[in-house]
Design a protein around this motif. Structure first.
Motif, PDB file in Angstrom:
ATOM      1  N   ASP A 213       0.838  -1.203   0.000  1.00 46.59           N
ATOM      2  CA  ASP A 213       0.000   0.000   0.000  1.00 46.59           C
ATOM      3  C   ASP A 213       0.874   1.254   0.000  1.00 46.59           C
ATOM      4  O   ASP A 213       2.070   1.183   0.301  1.00 46.59           O
ATOM      5  N   GLU A 214       0.257   2.366  -0.299  1.00 44.29           N
ATOM      6  CA  GLU A 214       0.992   3.627  -0.452  1.00 44.29           C
ATOM      7  C   GLU A 214       1.762   4.001   0.818  1.00 44.29           C
ATOM      8  O   GLU A 214       2.913   4.470   0.749  1.00 44.29           O
ATOM      9  N   ALA A 215       1.175   3.752   1.994  1.00 47.56           N
ATOM     10  CA  ALA A 215       1.834   4.125   3.255  1.00 47.56           C
ATOM     11  C   ALA A 215       3.117   3.323   3.452  1.00 47.56           C
ATOM     12  O   ALA A 215       4.138   3.868   3.884  1.00 47.56           O
ATOM     13  N   THR A 216       3.065   2.033   3.120  1.00 47.41           N
ATOM     14  CA  THR A 216       4.258   1.191   3.292  1.00 47.41           C
ATOM     15  C   THR A 216       5.338   1.605   2.301  1.00 47.41           C
ATOM     16  O   THR A 216       6.520   1.697   2.649  1.00 47.41           O
ATOM     17  N   PHE A 217       4.918   1.873   1.063  1.00 39.74           N
ATOM     18  CA  PHE A 217       5.858   2.348   0.045  1.00 39.74           C
ATOM     19  C   PHE A 217       6.515   3.652   0.517  1.00 39.74           C
ATOM     20  O   PHE A 217       7.740   3.821   0.407  1.00 39.74           O
ATOM     21  N   GLN A 218       5.744   4.560   1.081  1.00 36.03           N
ATOM     22  CA  GLN A 218       6.292   5.830   1.567  1.00 36.03           C
ATOM     23  C   GLN A 218       7.186   5.637   2.789  1.00 36.03           C
ATOM     24  O   GLN A 218       8.137   6.399   2.998  1.00 36.03           O
ATOM     25  N   ALA A 219       6.911   4.597   3.576  1.00 33.15           N
ATOM     26  CA  ALA A 219       7.768   4.305   4.739  1.00 33.15           C
ATOM     27  C   ALA A 219       9.186   3.938   4.295  1.00 33.15           C
ATOM     28  O   ALA A 219      10.142   4.093   5.062  1.00 33.15           O
ATOM     29  N   PHE A 220       9.302   3.470   3.068  1.00 34.35           N
ATOM     30  CA  PHE A 220      10.623   3.162   2.496  1.00 34.35           C
ATOM     31  C   PHE A 220      11.228   4.388   1.799  1.00 34.35           C
ATOM     32  O   PHE A 220      12.311   4.298   1.213  1.00 34.35           O
ATOM     33  N   GLY A 221      10.497   5.508   1.816  1.00 33.90           N
ATOM     34  CA  GLY A 221      11.012   6.712   1.164  1.00 33.90           C
ATOM     35  C   GLY A 221      10.734   6.740  -0.328  1.00 33.90           C
ATOM     36  O   GLY A 221      11.445   7.411  -1.085  1.00 33.90           O
ATOM     37  N   GLY A 222       9.716   6.009  -0.760  1.00 29.81           N
ATOM     38  CA  GLY A 222       9.387   5.990  -2.181  1.00 29.81           C
ATOM     39  C   GLY A 222      10.496   5.357  -3.010  1.00 29.81           C
ATOM     40  O   GLY A 222      11.349   4.640  -2.490  1.00 29.81           O
ATOM     41  N   LYS A 223      10.465   5.641  -4.302  1.00 31.51           N
ATOM     42  CA  LYS A 223      11.429   4.999  -5.198  1.00 31.51           C
ATOM     43  C   LYS A 223      12.862   5.459  -4.894  1.00 31.51           C
ATOM     44  O   LYS A 223      13.799   4.652  -4.900  1.00 31.51           O
TER      45      LYS A 223
ATOM     46  N   GLY B 127       3.826  -0.031  -4.664  1.00 36.55           N
ATOM     47  CA  GLY B 127       4.217   1.233  -5.282  1.00 36.55           C
ATOM     48  C   GLY B 127       3.949   1.226  -6.777  1.00 36.55           C
ATOM     49  O   GLY B 127       3.568   0.192  -7.348  1.00 36.55           O
ATOM     50  N   PRO B 128       4.176   2.370  -7.430  1.00 35.36           N
ATOM     51  CA  PRO B 128       3.840   2.522  -8.846  1.00 35.36           C
ATOM     52  C   PRO B 128       4.954   2.022  -9.771  1.00 35.36           C
ATOM     53  O   PRO B 128       5.501   2.786 -10.561  1.00 35.36           O
ATOM     54  N   CYS B 129       5.298   0.746  -9.660  1.00 35.33           N
ATOM     55  CA  CYS B 129       6.371   0.178 -10.477  1.00 35.33           C
ATOM     56  C   CYS B 129       5.922  -1.174 -10.990  1.00 35.33           C
ATOM     57  O   CYS B 129       5.072  -1.831 -10.394  1.00 35.33           O
ATOM     58  N   GLN B 130       6.542  -1.573 -12.083  1.00 32.70           N
ATOM     59  CA  GLN B 130       6.277  -2.897 -12.634  1.00 32.70           C
ATOM     60  C   GLN B 130       7.607  -3.613 -12.773  1.00 32.70           C
ATOM     61  O   GLN B 130       8.512  -3.126 -13.464  1.00 32.70           O
ATOM     62  N   TYR B 131       7.745  -4.752 -12.116  1.00 35.59           N
ATOM     63  CA  TYR B 131       8.960  -5.546 -12.236  1.00 35.59           C
ATOM     64  C   TYR B 131       8.965  -6.257 -13.582  1.00 35.59           C
ATOM     65  O   TYR B 131       8.031  -6.989 -13.897  1.00 35.59           O
ATOM     66  N   LYS B 132      10.019  -6.034 -14.370  1.00 34.29           N
ATOM     67  CA  LYS B 132      10.080  -6.640 -15.701  1.00 34.29           C
ATOM     68  C   LYS B 132      11.273  -7.574 -15.831  1.00 34.29           C
ATOM     69  O   LYS B 132      11.647  -7.958 -16.938  1.00 34.29           O
ATOM     70  N   GLY B 133      11.907  -7.915 -14.714  1.00 38.53           N
ATOM     71  CA  GLY B 133      13.062  -8.799 -14.754  1.00 38.53           C
ATOM     72  C   GLY B 133      12.668 -10.262 -14.870  1.00 38.53           C
ATOM     73  O   GLY B 133      11.500 -10.591 -15.093  1.00 38.53           O
ATOM     74  N   LEU B 134      13.650 -11.099 -14.728  1.00 38.67           N
ATOM     75  CA  LEU B 134      13.437 -12.542 -14.825  1.00 38.67           C
ATOM     76  C   LEU B 134      12.581 -13.025 -13.659  1.00 38.67           C
ATOM     77  O   LEU B 134      12.613 -12.447 -12.572  1.00 38.67           O
ATOM     78  N   ASP B 135      11.851 -14.130 -13.895  1.00 36.06           N
ATOM     79  CA  ASP B 135      11.175 -14.761 -12.765  1.00 36.06           C
ATOM     80  C   ASP B 135      12.260 -15.359 -11.851  1.00 36.06           C
ATOM     81  O   ASP B 135      13.397 -15.578 -12.281  1.00 36.06           O
ATOM     82  N   MET B 136      11.891 -15.593 -10.578  1.00 35.82           N
ATOM     83  CA  MET B 136      12.909 -15.953  -9.576  1.00 35.82           C
ATOM     84  C   MET B 136      13.615 -17.275  -9.873  1.00 35.82           C
ATOM     85  O   MET B 136      14.799 -17.431  -9.583  1.00 35.82           O
ATOM     86  N   LYS B 137      12.898 -18.223 -10.500  1.00 37.60           N
ATOM     87  CA  LYS B 137      13.546 -19.496 -10.831  1.00 37.60           C
ATOM     88  C   LYS B 137      14.612 -19.283 -11.904  1.00 37.60           C
ATOM     89  O   LYS B 137      15.755 -19.719 -11.760  1.00 37.60           O
ATOM     90  N   SER B 138      14.247 -18.577 -12.970  1.00 36.70           N
ATOM     91  CA  SER B 138      15.199 -18.336 -14.063  1.00 36.70           C
ATOM     92  C   SER B 138      16.383 -17.492 -13.594  1.00 36.70           C
ATOM     93  O   SER B 138      17.512 -17.695 -14.049  1.00 36.70           O
ATOM     94  N   ALA B 139      16.140 -16.534 -12.697  1.00 34.00           N
ATOM     95  CA  ALA B 139      17.203 -15.625 -12.263  1.00 34.00           C
ATOM     96  C   ALA B 139      18.277 -16.358 -11.463  1.00 34.00           C
ATOM     97  O   ALA B 139      19.429 -15.934 -11.448  1.00 34.00           O
ATOM     98  N   HIS B 140      17.901 -17.445 -10.780  1.00 31.77           N
ATOM     99  CA  HIS B 140      18.829 -18.074  -9.841  1.00 31.77           C
ATOM    100  C   HIS B 140      19.265 -19.483 -10.215  1.00 31.77           C
ATOM    101  O   HIS B 140      20.203 -20.009  -9.625  1.00 31.77           O
ATOM    102  N   GLN B 141      18.631 -20.084 -11.207  1.00 28.64           N
ATOM    103  CA  GLN B 141      18.925 -21.507 -11.442  1.00 28.64           C
ATOM    104  C   GLN B 141      20.316 -21.730 -12.024  1.00 28.64           C
ATOM    105  O   GLN B 141      20.904 -22.786 -11.797  1.00 28.64           O
ATOM    106  N   GLY B 142      20.864 -20.750 -12.726  1.00 26.86           N
ATOM    107  CA  GLY B 142      22.192 -20.920 -13.305  1.00 26.86           C
ATOM    108  C   GLY B 142      23.326 -20.665 -12.327  1.00 26.86           C
ATOM    109  O   GLY B 142      24.496 -20.870 -12.660  1.00 26.86           O
TER     110      GLY B 142
END
Ligand code: HEM
Length: 118
Positions: free
Chosen positions: A1-11, A57-72
């Motif tokens: 939620d927005e409050a939690t995202f802001q608790a991290f100081g936003g982006k 927050g207002p972001c979209q993760y476009k990286g690898l899925d977690m299995k593909s990112a770590h299996q190698g």
């Protein structure tokens, strides 16, 4: 939620957090062997988007899925996973992220261990 995202100081807060998180990962003998060989700039940028999205927050993760990112990578055990979480907690403490907000992020990340450990 927005409050939690802001608790991290936003982006900007997440970007700053990721600098210390990566520094901790590289200083920690349990995680350094994995991250010293990685494209650290890419990993930090991907983590910012992934955490931002996980926090609502207002972001979209476009990286690898977690299995593909770590299996190698060399085998990642529960001990490695817990070490990374400790290094993240240390970075969040340094950035004075409130405990309740820290726990919300960790609750989102915890189930990912199934796709990361191998
Ligand atoms: C909650 C736990 C974790 C999360 C959320 C996470 C997330 C990510 C993300 C988003 C990436 C980038 C994917 C991409 O490039 O598209 C990545 C890469 C990477 N992760 Fe993780 N990770 C976790 C645990 C771990 C652990 C425990 C290790 C090893 C100790 C590890 C080692 C790495 C390495 C070395 C890379 C870079 C691989 C490369 O060079 O491309 N990760 N991770």
């Amino acid at each position: 939620d927005e409050a939690t995202f802001q608790a991290f100081g936003g982006k900007a807060g997440l970007q700053s957090l990721m600098e210390d998180f990566m520094a901790n990962l590289l200083a920690d003998p349990r995680t350094r062997p994995f991250f010293e060989k990685a494209n650290q700039t890419r990993v930090k940028a991907q983590l910012v988007d992934q955490f931002c999205q996980a926090l609502g927050g207002p972001c979209q993760y476009k990286g690898l899925d977690m299995k593909s990112a770590h299996q190698g990578l060399p085998p990642i055990t529960r001990e490695h996973f817990n070490a990374l979480v400790e290094d993240l907690q240390d970075a969040m403490d340094k950035h004075k992220v409130p405990f309740s907000a820290q726990n919300k992020l960790l609750a989102e990340l915890a189930p990912l261990h199934r796709d990361i450990e191998h």
